[in-house]
Design a protein around this motif. Structure first.
Motif, PDB file in Angstrom:
ATOM      1  N   UNK A 118      17.648  36.954   2.202  1.00 39.94           N
ATOM      2  CA  UNK A 118      16.553  37.793   2.029  1.00 39.94           C
ATOM      3  C   UNK A 118      16.971  39.052   0.736  1.00 39.94           C
ATOM      4  N   UNK A 119      17.841  39.151   0.667  1.00 42.05           N
ATOM      5  CA  UNK A 119      18.605  40.196  -0.138  1.00 42.05           C
ATOM      6  C   UNK A 119      18.305  39.728  -1.476  1.00 42.05           C
ATOM      7  N   UNK A 120      18.604  38.251  -1.796  1.00 40.05           N
ATOM      8  CA  UNK A 120      18.280  37.761  -3.075  1.00 40.05           C
ATOM      9  C   UNK A 120      16.752  37.866  -3.075  1.00 40.05           C
ATOM     10  N   UNK A 121      15.992  37.271  -2.357  1.00 36.69           N
ATOM     11  CA  UNK A 121      14.779  37.234  -2.455  1.00 36.69           C
ATOM     12  C   UNK A 121      13.929  38.749  -2.840  1.00 36.69           C
ATOM     13  N   UNK A 181      15.724  41.832   9.969  1.00 31.11           N
ATOM     14  CA  UNK A 181      14.383  41.647  10.221  1.00 31.11           C
ATOM     15  C   UNK A 181      13.619  42.813  10.124  1.00 31.11           C
ATOM     16  N   UNK A 182      14.224  44.013  10.437  1.00 28.44           N
ATOM     17  CA  UNK A 182      13.673  45.377  10.524  1.00 28.44           C
ATOM     18  C   UNK A 182      13.565  45.684   9.043  1.00 28.44           C
ATOM     19  N   UNK A 183      14.630  45.708   8.211  1.00 30.04           N
ATOM     20  CA  UNK A 183      14.163  46.034   6.710  1.00 30.04           C
ATOM     21  C   UNK A 183      13.501  45.173   5.998  1.00 30.04           C
ATOM     22  N   UNK A 184      13.495  43.646   5.976  1.00 32.39           N
ATOM     23  CA  UNK A 184      12.543  42.917   5.698  1.00 32.39           C
ATOM     24  C   UNK A 184      11.029  43.336   5.991  1.00 32.39           C
ATOM     25  N   UNK A 185      10.732  43.763   7.071  1.00 38.13           N
ATOM     26  CA  UNK A 185       9.270  44.013   7.373  1.00 38.13           C
ATOM     27  C   UNK A 185       8.949  45.407   7.033  1.00 38.13           C
ATOM     28  N   UNK A 186       9.943  46.358   6.950  1.00 40.76           N
ATOM     29  CA  UNK A 186       9.667  47.585   6.578  1.00 40.76           C
ATOM     30  C   UNK A 186       9.500  47.637   5.036  1.00 40.76           C
ATOM     31  N   UNK A 187      10.440  46.681   4.128  1.00 39.92           N
ATOM     32  CA  UNK A 187      10.207  46.794   2.722  1.00 39.92           C
ATOM     33  C   UNK A 187       9.041  45.796   2.385  1.00 39.92           C
ATOM     34  N   UNK A 198       9.594  36.085   1.979  1.00 29.65           N
ATOM     35  CA  UNK A 198       9.546  36.640   0.541  1.00 29.65           C
ATOM     36  C   UNK A 198       9.706  35.397  -0.384  1.00 29.65           C
ATOM     37  N   UNK A 199       8.743  35.347  -1.282  1.00 31.14           N
ATOM     38  CA  UNK A 199       8.984  34.282  -2.243  1.00 31.14           C
ATOM     39  C   UNK A 199       9.545  34.712  -3.568  1.00 31.14           C
ATOM     40  N   UNK A 200      10.291  33.840  -4.429  1.00 28.81           N
ATOM     41  CA  UNK A 200      10.932  34.173  -5.418  1.00 28.81           C
ATOM     42  C   UNK A 200      10.544  33.037  -6.539  1.00 28.81           C
ATOM     43  N   UNK A 201      10.672  33.528  -7.858  1.00 26.66           N
ATOM     44  CA  UNK A 201      10.639  32.513  -8.733  1.00 26.66           C
ATOM     45  C   UNK A 201      11.813  32.555  -9.772  1.00 26.66           C
ATOM     46  N   UNK A 209      12.738  32.840   0.853  1.00 22.61           N
ATOM     47  CA  UNK A 209      13.651  33.245   1.750  1.00 22.61           C
ATOM     48  C   UNK A 209      12.916  33.458   3.248  1.00 22.61           C
ATOM     49  N   UNK A 210      13.511  32.990   4.340  1.00 29.03           N
ATOM     50  CA  UNK A 210      13.079  33.184   5.781  1.00 29.03           C
ATOM     51  C   UNK A 210      13.934  34.175   6.364  1.00 29.03           C
ATOM     52  N   UNK A 211      13.499  35.304   7.115  1.00 30.20           N
ATOM     53  CA  UNK A 211      14.566  36.040   8.024  1.00 30.20           C
ATOM     54  C   UNK A 211      15.148  35.259   9.061  1.00 30.20           C
ATOM     55  N   UNK A 212      14.449  34.311   9.541  1.00 33.37           N
ATOM     56  CA  UNK A 212      14.976  33.493  10.616  1.00 33.37           C
ATOM     57  C   UNK A 212      15.905  32.328  10.465  1.00 33.37           C
ATOM     58  N   UNK A 213      16.172  32.146   9.056  1.00 30.35           N
ATOM     59  CA  UNK A 213      17.001  30.966   8.817  1.00 30.35           C
ATOM     60  C   UNK A 213      18.630  31.192   8.921  1.00 30.35           C
TER      61      UNK A 213
END
Length: 355
Positions: free
Chosen positions: A100-103, A158-164, A170-173, A263-267
């Protein structure tokens, strides 16, 4: 009068070649990877027979070798940690948080992907350092510490991903070079992660079986107090191994994010116990002080073959966990049996003669 040549004998008239054969067998069976090799070959032959040609074909091989590579990148440093007598149950959350950090950094915020990769790897190292520091300073079992870290980091991610981002995905190219290095396929079937796994095998193999640090790892897992008494920096060894374990999880998180462009936060949670199972199948004792890199590699292959081979047989895929559970139990029993048998094959001592 000619003297007839005779074959050298050991005590009780046993020929020297036979003694040497017994000693060779003892040496082979004493190896940590002996049981893992038997398991890998047996399982592969089993599915090759019952699953047919599709399993042994190129695409079929890729279906178990690709997940084996990702699991192996994590299992190898986890194996080192287990040889040192510790466990790491936080790798699942570290993988997800790094992914998730990378994404977020390079996908959602649009920074160069190299920035996201470095921050993601740095996150893993920090989490590993914290785990090691708490374990060595508090003396709380690593099982408890890393389990707590797993839950805490999962909730924080989970909290930070939803907050941000307002989402849990989150998708990434990825840039082309990153796709080539981390997320490409060889011949359209095999992930480039396999080469990363080979690199990790070489590095970890050198650390464990060649370097002085490897001797320290075995000493720490064999007898912590004796290792400390001989001047080995036991706390630094453990902290370094926790950092290596988290680093491996971060690397797999990066690979998965770039392969799937998201990226999926539950992975990642499946890697927590899967890595431990692979290491145990590979001959590493849960009590520490015993194991090998080749054994962990074979254990990872065995785990992946079972996990994917069941689908090629046409049987109910729910049986996969049954196979893995039975395999784990058999592996532990085989490892202990081989060690006991190895000790019994050693050359017998001569009885003291009396006059």
């Amino acid at each position: 009068m000619a003297v007839q040549a005779t074959r050298p004998t050991s005590e009780k008239g046993v020929s020297a070649p036979r003694v040497n054969q017994r000693q060779s067998l003892s040496s082979i069976m004493r190896r940590p990877e002996a049981g893992a090799l038997i398991a890998t070959v047996s399982i592969y032959i089993f599915f090759a027979v019952f699953a047919g040609g599709a399993f042994t074909a190129t695409k079929g091989t890729a279906t178990w070798l690709n997940p084996a590579a990702e699991l192996g990148i994590i299992a190898l440093p986890v194996g080192l940690l287990m040889i040192a007598g510790e466990l790491d149950l936080s790798v699942g959350s570290v993988l997800a948080a790094s992914s998730m950090t990378l994404a977020i950094v390079s996908g959602y915020w649009g920074n160069p992907i190299i920035v996201g990769i470095l921050i993601a790897l740095g996150l893993g190292l920090v989490v590993g350092f914290i785990n090691g520091l708490i374990v060595t300073r508090s003396k709380v079992p690593s099982f408890v510490v890393t389990l707590a870290t797993n839950f805490a980091l999962s909730g924080l991610a989970l909290w930070l991903t939803r907050a941000l981002t307002g989402s849990t995905s989150v998708e990434i190219a990825p840039e082309s070079w990153a796709k080539t290095v981390f997320g490409s396929y060889v011949n359209g079937d095999f992930e480039v992660a396999i080469f990363w796994w080979i690199g990790v095998i070489v590095v970890v193999g050198w650390i464990l079986h060649v370097s002085r640090f490897g001797n320290w790892i075995f000493a720490v897992g064999g007898d912590l107090q004796s290792a400390r008494a001989t001047g080995i920096p036991t706390d630094r060894v453990k902290i370094g191994l926790f950092m290596a374990s988290a680093f491996g999880a971060s690397l797999v998180g990066i690979i998965q994010t770039i392969i799937y462009n998201s990226a999926q936060v539950a992975n990642g949670q499946a890697f927590v116990f899967n890595s431990i199972i692979a290491v145990v199948i590979g001959g590493v004792l849960l009590t520490g002080g015993y194991g090998s890199v080749v054994g962990v590699m074979l254990g990872t292959l065995t785990f992946a073959i079972v996990g994917q081979g069941i689908y090629y047989t046409g049987w109910n895929p729910d049986l996969a966990n049954l196979f893995l559970g039975v395999l784990l139990l058999i592996a532990v029993m085989m490892n202990n049996t081989f060690r006991r048998m190895a000790l019994s094959y050693g050359p017998r001592k001569k009885k003291a003669s009396t006059s």
